[in-house]
Design an enzyme around this catalytic site. Structure first.
Site, PDB file in Angstrom:
ATOM      1  N   GLY A  19       0.786  -1.234   0.000  1.00  0.00           N
ATOM      2  CA  GLY A  19       0.000   0.000   0.000  1.00  0.00           C
ATOM      3  C   GLY A  19       0.818   1.285   0.000  1.00  0.00           C
ATOM      4  O   GLY A  19       1.830   1.422  -0.694  1.00  0.00           O
ATOM      5  N   ASP A  63       6.724  -5.835  14.524  1.00  0.00           N
ATOM      6  CA  ASP A  63       5.347  -5.528  14.904  1.00  0.00           C
ATOM      7  C   ASP A  63       5.394  -4.252  15.749  1.00  0.00           C
ATOM      8  O   ASP A  63       5.964  -4.256  16.854  1.00  0.00           O
ATOM      9  CB  ASP A  63       4.783  -6.706  15.716  1.00  0.00           C
ATOM     10  CG  ASP A  63       3.341  -6.482  16.140  1.00  0.00           C
ATOM     11  OD1 ASP A  63       2.855  -5.332  16.077  1.00  0.00           O
ATOM     12  OD2 ASP A  63       2.707  -7.471  16.542  1.00  0.00           O
ATOM     13  N   ALA A  91       2.387   2.427   9.601  1.00  0.00           N
ATOM     14  CA  ALA A  91       1.668   1.157   9.813  1.00  0.00           C
ATOM     15  C   ALA A  91       0.287   1.432  10.389  1.00  0.00           C
ATOM     16  O   ALA A  91       0.133   2.248  11.298  1.00  0.00           O
ATOM     17  CB  ALA A  91       2.466   0.269  10.774  1.00  0.00           C
ATOM     18  N   GLY A  92      -0.716   0.764   9.859  1.00  0.00           N
ATOM     19  CA  GLY A  92      -2.072   0.982  10.360  1.00  0.00           C
ATOM     20  C   GLY A  92      -2.997  -0.139   9.945  1.00  0.00           C
ATOM     21  O   GLY A  92      -2.725  -0.872   8.993  1.00  0.00           O
ATOM     22  N   SER A 149      -5.285  10.388   8.620  1.00  0.00           N
ATOM     23  CA  SER A 149      -6.379  10.090   7.682  1.00  0.00           C
ATOM     24  C   SER A 149      -7.382  11.224   7.740  1.00  0.00           C
ATOM     25  O   SER A 149      -7.553  11.852   8.798  1.00  0.00           O
ATOM     26  CB  SER A 149      -7.076   8.787   8.081  1.00  0.00           C
ATOM     27  OG  SER A 149      -8.262   8.611   7.327  1.00  0.00           O
ATOM     28  N   TYR A 163     -11.069   3.293  14.268  1.00  0.00           N
ATOM     29  CA  TYR A 163     -10.219   3.890  13.235  1.00  0.00           C
ATOM     30  C   TYR A 163     -10.325   5.419  13.282  1.00  0.00           C
ATOM     31  O   TYR A 163      -9.309   6.117  13.322  1.00  0.00           O
ATOM     32  CB  TYR A 163     -10.622   3.358  11.850  1.00  0.00           C
ATOM     33  CG  TYR A 163      -9.635   3.742  10.768  1.00  0.00           C
ATOM     34  CD1 TYR A 163      -8.487   2.981  10.540  1.00  0.00           C
ATOM     35  CD2 TYR A 163      -9.837   4.868   9.979  1.00  0.00           C
ATOM     36  CE1 TYR A 163      -7.572   3.339   9.559  1.00  0.00           C
ATOM     37  CE2 TYR A 163      -8.925   5.229   8.994  1.00  0.00           C
ATOM     38  CZ  TYR A 163      -7.795   4.460   8.790  1.00  0.00           C
ATOM     39  OH  TYR A 163      -6.887   4.820   7.819  1.00  0.00           O
ATOM     40  N   LYS A 167      -7.238   7.902  14.456  1.00  0.00           N
ATOM     41  CA  LYS A 167      -6.642   8.875  13.536  1.00  0.00           C
ATOM     42  C   LYS A 167      -6.829  10.314  14.040  1.00  0.00           C
ATOM     43  O   LYS A 167      -6.012  11.189  13.733  1.00  0.00           O
ATOM     44  CB  LYS A 167      -7.223   8.698  12.129  1.00  0.00           C
ATOM     45  CG  LYS A 167      -6.821   7.366  11.482  1.00  0.00           C
ATOM     46  CD  LYS A 167      -5.306   7.221  11.332  1.00  0.00           C
ATOM     47  CE  LYS A 167      -4.900   5.941  10.634  1.00  0.00           C
ATOM     48  NZ  LYS A 167      -3.456   5.809  10.464  1.00  0.00           N
TER      49      LYS A 167
HETATM   50  N1  LIG Z   1      -6.042   3.359   2.157  1.00  0.00           N
HETATM   51  C1  LIG Z   1      -6.712   4.386   2.633  1.00  0.00           C
HETATM   52  O1  LIG Z   1      -7.817   4.711   2.154  1.00  0.00           O
HETATM   53  C2  LIG Z   1      -6.126   5.204   3.742  1.00  0.00           C
HETATM   54  C3  LIG Z   1      -6.657   6.469   3.967  1.00  0.00           C
HETATM   55  C4  LIG Z   1      -6.131   7.231   4.994  1.00  0.00           C
HETATM   56  C5  LIG Z   1      -5.106   6.749   5.769  1.00  0.00           C
HETATM   57  N2  LIG Z   1      -4.603   5.504   5.529  1.00  0.00           N
HETATM   58  C6  LIG Z   1      -3.511   5.049   6.388  1.00  0.00           C
HETATM   59  O2  LIG Z   1      -2.403   4.722   5.581  1.00  0.00           O
HETATM   60  C7  LIG Z   1      -1.557   3.826   6.295  1.00  0.00           C
HETATM   61  C8  LIG Z   1      -1.167   2.692   5.374  1.00  0.00           C
HETATM   62  O3  LIG Z   1      -2.312   1.923   5.065  1.00  0.00           O
HETATM   63  P1  LIG Z   1      -2.613   1.370   3.597  1.00  0.00           P
HETATM   64  O4  LIG Z   1      -3.853   2.034   3.136  1.00  0.00           O
HETATM   65  O5  LIG Z   1      -1.399   1.426   2.776  1.00  0.00           O
HETATM   66  O6  LIG Z   1      -3.042  -0.139   3.963  1.00  0.00           O
HETATM   67  P2  LIG Z   1      -2.277  -1.527   3.703  1.00  0.00           P
HETATM   68  O7  LIG Z   1      -3.069  -2.531   4.454  1.00  0.00           O
HETATM   69  O8  LIG Z   1      -2.061  -1.724   2.251  1.00  0.00           O
HETATM   70  O9  LIG Z   1      -0.852  -1.314   4.383  1.00  0.00           O
HETATM   71  C9  LIG Z   1      -0.683  -1.298   5.791  1.00  0.00           C
HETATM   72  C10 LIG Z   1       0.613  -2.007   6.134  1.00  0.00           C
HETATM   73  O10 LIG Z   1       0.809  -1.912   7.550  1.00  0.00           O
HETATM   74  C11 LIG Z   1       1.258  -3.184   8.008  1.00  0.00           C
HETATM   75  N3  LIG Z   1       0.944  -3.382   9.421  1.00  0.00           N
HETATM   76  C12 LIG Z   1      -0.265  -3.637   9.978  1.00  0.00           C
HETATM   77  N4  LIG Z   1      -0.135  -3.841  11.292  1.00  0.00           N
HETATM   78  C13 LIG Z   1       1.188  -3.708  11.585  1.00  0.00           C
HETATM   79  C14 LIG Z   1       1.943  -3.818  12.773  1.00  0.00           C
HETATM   80  N5  LIG Z   1       1.368  -4.134  13.954  1.00  0.00           N
HETATM   81  N6  LIG Z   1       3.282  -3.618  12.703  1.00  0.00           N
HETATM   82  C15 LIG Z   1       3.888  -3.330  11.526  1.00  0.00           C
HETATM   83  N7  LIG Z   1       3.219  -3.229  10.359  1.00  0.00           N
HETATM   84  C16 LIG Z   1       1.880  -3.413  10.393  1.00  0.00           C
HETATM   85  C17 LIG Z   1       0.513  -4.185   7.130  1.00  0.00           C
HETATM   86  O11 LIG Z   1       1.132  -5.471   7.151  1.00  0.00           O
HETATM   87  C18 LIG Z   1       0.569  -3.504   5.767  1.00  0.00           C
HETATM   88  O12 LIG Z   1       1.714  -3.869   5.028  1.00  0.00           O
HETATM   89  C19 LIG Z   1      -2.349   3.384   7.523  1.00  0.00           C
HETATM   90  O13 LIG Z   1      -1.912   4.102   8.658  1.00  0.00           O
HETATM   91  C20 LIG Z   1      -3.763   3.778   7.172  1.00  0.00           C
HETATM   92  O14 LIG Z   1      -4.544   3.999   8.309  1.00  0.00           O
HETATM   93  C21 LIG Z   1      -5.087   4.724   4.532  1.00  0.00           C
END
Ligand SMILES: NC(=O)c1ccc[n+]([C@@H]2O[C@H](COP(=O)([O-])OP(=O)(O)OC[C@H]3O[C@@H](n4cnc5c(N)ncnc54)[C@H](O)[C@@H]3O)[C@@H](O)[C@H]2O)c1
Length: 272
Positions: A19, A63, A91-92, A149, A163, A167
């Site tokens: 991501g 982690d 990470a999220g 977010s 969530y 955030k």
């Molecule tokens: N995708 C969206 O629409 C969106 C919007 C706003 C904010 N975000 C934020 O962006 C960030 C990245 O999310 P994404 O959308 O790329 O999702 P994603 O699921 O593709 O990537 C998240 C990554 O975080 C890792 N992760 C989860 N728990 C973990 C832990 N305990 N320790 C280490 N790594 C961990 C996962 O394995 C994954 O590779 C997050 O903080 C998410 O809240 C995403």
């Protein structure tokens, strides 16, 4: 513009196996940074391997909810690269029903779901911020960029309670840390994306109508992609943002400029 350059900088990205984090790590590597990718998923090794040939990219399985593992991660980065210039604390998780879905309403939500999201999105961020700030404070320089977010900027009935709350809390942590760390030359900012196509955010298995409704809530009429965020991410890492700290920077196709989405999304009094 030279101030935008980050070549040779040492960068850590958490949640970098997939991501947004993966794309930010890739962009930093392409700009010549030494990138450390950390993730709980061991696919982080493949993610880093895919980046070789650009510059050093190092994988770490970590982690972020485990403070000792985070301590080891930051120690390993310093042992390998000697310093830490940029930390993208990204990470999220979500994976919890929204208040509009079964099991997601406030009087239904299991405490375990609440805790699981806060453990990663808030406590995990705290552990990482604490360790990275310590190193950067001693070094008297650094930029920390937290992935927040738009769900933390306003109530969002299509997203789970923990969530949205995690955030929103993240933004307070960013501002408080920015205030403390400013005199040490360490900047802390938040990047707040709107809906982005990833494991967490993407259209995924959602019904087509829900996917279209999300699209309708973005004035630019499309989901974002991780690549839509890299320009802002690189700016916040670089010296070009040298006077920016404690801020929240939105990239959302105009979604937070639109307030009507809430009344369009919430069920009316007779709709259960
Ligand atoms: N995708 C969206 O629409 C969106 C919007 C706003 C904010 N975000 C934020 O962006 C960030 C990245 O999310 P994404 O959308 O790329 O999702 P994603 O699921 O593709 O990537 C998240 C990554 O975080 C890792 N992760 C989860 N728990 C973990 C832990 N305990 N320790 C280490 N790594 C961990 C996962 O394995 C994954 O590779 C997050 O903080 C998410 O809240 C995403």
């Amino acid at each position: 513009m030279d101030t935008l350059r980050i070549d040779g900088r040492v960068v850590l990205v958490t949640g970098a196996a997939a991501g947004i984090g993966h794309e930010i790590a890739r962009a930093c590597a392409a700009e010549g940074a030494v990138v450390h990718l950390a993730d709980v998923a061991d696919t982080v090794h493949e993610a880093a391997a895919g980046m070789t040939g650009l510059r050093a990219a190092v994988a770490h399985v970590c982690d972020v909810t485990d403070p000792e593992a985070v301590r080891r991660l930051v120690d390993d980065v310093i042992a390998a690269s000697g310093r830490l210039d940029v930390a993208y604390l990204n990470a999220g998780v979500n994976g919890v029903p929204s208040p509009l879905q079964p099991g997601g309403a406030i009087d239904d939500l299991p405490f375990a779901d609440w805790r699981r999201v806060l453990d990663v999105n808030l406590d995990g961020l705290f552990h990482c911020l604490q360790r990275c700030a310590g190193v950067m404070k001693a070094q008297r320089s650094g930029s920390i960029v937290v992935t927040a977010s738009t769900a933390g900027l306003r109530a969002e009935p299509r997203v789970s309670y923990p969530y949205v709350v995690s955030k929103a809390a993240v933004l307070g942590l960013v501002r408080q840390a920015a205030l403390e760390l400013a005199r040490f030359g360490v900047r802390v900012n938040a990047l707040a994306p709107g809906p982005v196509v990833t494991g967490i955010g993407g259209p995924g298995p959602r019904p087509a109508a829900a996917v279209a409704a999300w699209e309708d809530s973005v004035p630019m009429r499309r989901w974002g992609t991780p690549a839509d965020l890299t320009g802002l991410a690189l700016l916040l890492a670089s010296d070009a943002s040298g006077w920016m700290t404690g801020g929240t920077y939105v990239a959302d196709g105009g979604a937070t400029a639109l307030t009507q989405v809430l009344s369009d999304t919430l069920p009316g009094p007779d709709e259960g």
